[in-house]
Design a protein around this motif. Structure first.
Motif, mmCIF file in Angstrom:
data_model
loop_
_atom_site.group_PDB
_atom_site.id
_atom_site.type_symbol
_atom_site.label_atom_id
_atom_site.label_comp_id
_atom_site.label_asym_id
_atom_site.label_seq_id
_atom_site.Cartn_x
_atom_site.Cartn_y
_atom_site.Cartn_z
ATOM 1 N N PRO A 86 0.795 -1.133 0.080
ATOM 2 C CA PRO A 86 -0.061 -0.039 -0.104
ATOM 3 C C PRO A 86 0.749 1.321 -0.033
ATOM 4 O O PRO A 86 1.996 1.342 0.300
ATOM 5 C CB PRO A 86 -1.095 -0.070 1.147
ATOM 6 N N PRO A 87 0.324 2.348 -0.527
ATOM 7 C CA PRO A 87 1.141 3.453 -0.795
ATOM 8 C C PRO A 87 1.640 4.090 0.543
ATOM 9 O O PRO A 87 2.793 4.537 0.713
ATOM 10 C CB PRO A 87 0.055 4.673 -1.206
ATOM 11 N N GLU A 88 0.916 4.030 1.654
ATOM 12 C CA GLU A 88 1.355 4.327 3.081
ATOM 13 C C GLU A 88 2.537 3.567 3.502
ATOM 14 O O GLU A 88 3.453 4.356 4.381
ATOM 15 C CB GLU A 88 0.346 4.660 4.054
ATOM 16 N N ALA A 89 2.634 2.481 3.145
ATOM 17 C CA ALA A 89 3.755 1.620 3.641
ATOM 18 C C ALA A 89 5.060 1.712 2.742
ATOM 19 O O ALA A 89 6.170 1.763 3.347
ATOM 20 C CB ALA A 89 3.453 0.163 3.427
ATOM 21 N N LEU A 90 4.802 2.146 1.341
ATOM 22 C CA LEU A 90 5.948 2.431 0.593
ATOM 23 C C LEU A 90 6.657 4.001 1.103
ATOM 24 O O LEU A 90 7.727 3.936 0.813
ATOM 25 C CB LEU A 90 5.435 2.709 -0.729
ATOM 26 N N LYS A 91 5.806 4.991 1.532
ATOM 27 C CA LYS A 91 5.969 6.204 2.109
ATOM 28 C C LYS A 91 7.214 6.063 3.296
ATOM 29 O O LYS A 91 8.071 7.093 3.398
ATOM 30 C CB LYS A 91 5.097 6.837 2.380
ATOM 31 N N GLU A 92 7.193 4.914 3.679
ATOM 32 C CA GLU A 92 7.934 4.644 5.204
ATOM 33 C C GLU A 92 9.400 4.330 4.575
ATOM 34 O O GLU A 92 10.189 4.588 5.525
ATOM 35 C CB GLU A 92 7.431 3.518 6.075
ATOM 36 N N VAL A 93 9.702 4.110 3.285
ATOM 37 C CA VAL A 93 11.172 3.570 2.998
ATOM 38 C C VAL A 93 11.812 5.126 2.514
ATOM 39 O O VAL A 93 11.180 5.803 1.732
ATOM 40 C CB VAL A 93 10.994 2.899 1.754
ATOM 41 N N GLU A 94 12.885 5.481 2.824
ATOM 42 C CA GLU A 94 13.652 6.628 2.585
ATOM 43 C C GLU A 94 13.817 6.574 1.275
ATOM 44 O O GLU A 94 14.223 5.979 0.537
ATOM 45 C CB GLU A 94 14.976 6.675 3.334
ATOM 46 N N GLY A 95 13.713 7.946 0.724
ATOM 47 C CA GLY A 95 13.712 8.121 -0.781
ATOM 48 C C GLY A 95 12.409 7.979 -1.581
ATOM 49 O O GLY A 95 12.496 8.246 -2.773
ATOM 50 N N VAL A 96 11.428 7.479 -0.935
ATOM 51 C CA VAL A 96 10.121 6.968 -1.954
ATOM 52 C C VAL A 96 9.037 8.145 -1.731
ATOM 53 O O VAL A 96 8.930 8.718 -0.790
ATOM 54 C CB VAL A 96 9.679 5.650 -1.330
ATOM 55 N N GLY A 97 9.068 8.851 -2.722
ATOM 56 C CA GLY A 97 8.029 9.945 -2.710
ATOM 57 C C GLY A 97 6.625 9.519 -3.688
ATOM 58 O O GLY A 97 6.602 8.582 -4.356
ATOM 59 N N GLU A 98 5.812 10.464 -3.963
ATOM 60 C CA GLU A 98 4.650 10.267 -4.816
ATOM 61 C C GLU A 98 5.096 9.939 -5.857
ATOM 62 O O GLU A 98 4.277 8.942 -6.678
ATOM 63 C CB GLU A 98 3.821 11.651 -4.708
ATOM 64 N N SER A 99 6.209 10.501 -6.697
ATOM 65 C CA SER A 99 6.477 9.654 -7.896
ATOM 66 C C SER A 99 6.871 8.524 -8.021
ATOM 67 O O SER A 99 6.499 7.652 -9.084
ATOM 68 C CB SER A 99 7.667 10.691 -8.685
ATOM 69 N N THR A 100 7.514 7.997 -7.062
ATOM 70 C CA THR A 100 7.834 6.551 -6.966
ATOM 71 C C THR A 100 6.781 5.861 -6.775
ATOM 72 O O THR A 100 6.392 4.775 -7.428
ATOM 73 C CB THR A 100 8.955 6.523 -5.861
ATOM 74 N N ILE A 101 5.798 5.993 -5.853
ATOM 75 C CA ILE A 101 4.657 5.369 -5.501
ATOM 76 C C ILE A 101 3.627 5.137 -6.847
ATOM 77 O O ILE A 101 3.121 4.109 -7.190
ATOM 78 C CB ILE A 101 3.802 5.901 -4.422
ATOM 79 N N ALA A 102 3.786 6.211 -7.435
ATOM 80 C CA ALA A 102 2.881 6.184 -8.702
ATOM 81 C C ALA A 102 3.392 5.250 -9.946
ATOM 82 O O ALA A 102 2.713 4.502 -10.418
ATOM 83 C CB ALA A 102 2.816 7.600 -9.430
ATOM 84 N N VAL A 103 4.723 5.246 -9.923
ATOM 85 C CA VAL A 103 5.534 4.343 -10.874
ATOM 86 C C VAL A 103 5.121 2.867 -10.324
ATOM 87 O O VAL A 103 4.890 1.835 -11.263
ATOM 88 C CB VAL A 103 6.978 4.445 -11.267
ATOM 89 N N VAL A 104 5.426 2.660 -9.201
ATOM 90 C CA VAL A 104 5.279 1.192 -8.530
ATOM 91 C C VAL A 104 3.771 0.773 -8.881
ATOM 92 O O VAL A 104 3.464 -0.386 -9.201
ATOM 93 C CB VAL A 104 5.584 1.340 -7.223
#
Length: 246
Positions: A86-104
């Motif tokens: 889920p996006p909220e879990a991805l955000k917990e990793v350093e360096g991950v922002g909205e653009s990264t989440i969108a690509v994933v």
């Protein structure tokens, strides 16, 4: 004038060098080598973190994406788990922002659509392995129960695959009346029920068995066939039909 170096760098990020030209040093050179590896040797030649690196190229322009890709794999355990996170879990990793989440999430959606199209190619009952592979990809990593219905036509081809409800970690409310209403709207003549068990154990509960009997009775009254009820666990699946529960 200040924009020209930025435009040149962006061009290097998203284009390939001419044949025979050596990649530049630094992370731009690494990106070029990885792209060439994919095209020359194929995706099987890349480790999971390298495939993830390739995806992250499109979200992170001016940083080395390898540490972020490796951190994501370490955090979630596999490439599949990263895509399904889920996006909220991805955000917990350093360096991950909205653009990264969108690509994933775009990569996850593309993979699921490919699997769904493969499922649509033939009657579902003719290839249950392909169907369970698709359902595992869709549901096995869900943290709460999700109830889905596969609506089929007279040739047992998929008309629609719809999530009907989401619940808690061990319960999803299901209303046979609503399932039947949707069958009639779609003109479905058969259906397959599916839900996941976040615990990973696909053993049906008493509530699962009772709900299945209720849906079967409601469907039978309308001349609709309930082919199966599948429970998706973590790497394990259970078929009510196969277990003699339907």
């Amino acid at each position: 004038m200040a924009r020209k170096p930025q435009l040149a760098e962006a061009s290097a990020l998203f284009s390939f060098l001419p044949e025979g030209e050596e990649p530049p040093p630094g992370h731009l050179g690494h990106r070029e080598r990885l792209r060439r590896k994919l095209l020359d040797a194929g995706p099987d030649a890349l480790a999971d973190y390298e495939l993830l690196e390739l995806l992250l190229f499109f979200a992170i322009l001016r940083r080395d994406t390898k540490p972020i890709a490796k951190a994501l794999i370490t955090r979630f355990g596999s490439l599949g788990n990263v895509l399904a996170a889920p996006p909220e879990a991805l955000k917990e990793v350093e360096g991950v922002g909205e653009s990264t989440i969108a690509v994933v999430k775009a990569a996850q959606a593309a993979a699921l659509r490919l699997l769904r199209e493969e499922v649509k190619e033939s009657p579902l009952l003719n290839n249950m392995e392909r169907l369970t592979n698709y359902l595992t990809a869709v549901m096995a990593r869900e943290s709460v129960e999700q109830f889905r219905v596969l609506f089929l036509d007279t040739r047992n081809r998929l008309i629609a695959d719809e999530a009907q409800a989401r619940g808690t970690v061990n319960h999803t409310p299901v209303y046979p009346r609503e399932v039947m209403r949707r069958c009639l709207e779609l003109g479905a003549t058969a259906l397959i029920l599916v839900h996941n068990h976040p615990s990973g154990d696909p053993t049906p509960s008493r509530a699962d068995v009772e709900m299945t009997a209720e849906v079967k009775a409601a469907a039978g009254a309308l001349g609709i066939v309930l082919h199966d009820h599948l429970i998706i666990g973590n790497g394990r699946q259970l078929s009510f039909r196969r277990e003699g529960l339907l």
